[in-house]
Design an enzyme around this catalytic site. Structure first.
Site, short mmCIF file in Angstrom:
data_model
loop_
_atom_site.label_atom_id
_atom_site.label_comp_id
_atom_site.label_asym_id
_atom_site.label_seq_id
_atom_site.Cartn_x
_atom_site.Cartn_y
_atom_site.Cartn_z
N HIS A 230 9.39 6.34 4.17
CA HIS A 230 8.90 7.01 5.37
C HIS A 230 8.55 5.97 6.41
CE1 HIS A 230 5.75 6.53 2.33
NE2 HIS A 230 4.94 6.19 3.32
N GLY B 293 0.79 -1.23 0.00
CA GLY B 293 0.00 0.00 0.00
C GLY B 293 0.82 1.27 0.00
#
Ligand code: 5GP
Ligand code: ZN
Length: 118
Positions: A101, A94
Site C-alpha cells: 500500500h 513498520g
C-alpha cells in the site's frame, strides 16, 4: 484456514472503507487511523505481500499506483502544499498489513528524517 487479508477484502467490497478512487488495477481509500489531515492508502487489487515480491511485469502497476497518488494529491488539494508518498516494507519499516500500500499523506508539515516520533 488463513485469515482473509483485510485489504483484499476492502478491494473486493466485502469490508467497509471510505473508498475515494477505484479502477481495474487499484483501489484508494482513507486510512482508518489517519496520521495527517489527508491520509489515503493506494493498493493494488492483486494481493502482493511486499516489495520483495514484485517483478518486472509489475512495473506498470507500481507506476500506476504513483500516478494515482499524484492525481489524488491534486484532487484532495495537497499537491501544492506538499505531500508524502510512502511504502513501508518489512518489520524495521513498520509494515503492519501485508498487502502493499502506498500511503499518501498531506495537510500538515512533517519531520524528516523519519526517526521514531516522526
Ligand atoms: P503499514 O503500517 O502496514 O504501512 O500501514 C497500514 C495502514 O493501514 C495503517 O496506517 C492503518 O491505520 C491502516 N489500516 C489498517 N487496517 C485498516 C482498515 O481496516 N481500514 C482502513 N481504512 N485502514 C486500515
Ligand atoms: Zn491482500
Amino acid at each position: 484456514m488463513n485469515k482473509p487479508c483485510i485489504f483484499c477484502e476492502i478491494a473486493a467490497g466485502r469490508m467497509d472503507a471510505e473508498v475515494i478512487h477505484q479502477d481495474e488495477q487499484v483501489v484508494a481509500f482513507r486510512d482508518i487511523h489517519p496520521q495527517a489531515p489527508t491520509h489515503v492508502l493506494v493498493i493494488p487489487r492483486r494481493h502482493i505481500e511486499s516489495m520483495t515480491e514484485i517483478e518486472a511485469a509489475d512495473a506498470e502497476l507500481i507506476g500506476h499506483m504513483h500516478l494515482t497518488a499524484k492525481r489524488l494529491a491534486n484532487e484532495l488539494g495537497i499537491a501544492e502544499s506538499g505531500f508524502r508518498s510512502i511504502f513501508n516494507f518489512g518489520r524495521d519499516a513498520g509494515q503492519t498489513v501485508w498487502h502493499i500500500h502506498l500511503h499518501l499523506m498531506g495537510g500538515r508539515s512533517m519531520g524528516w528524517p523519519p526517526w521514531p516520533g516522526n
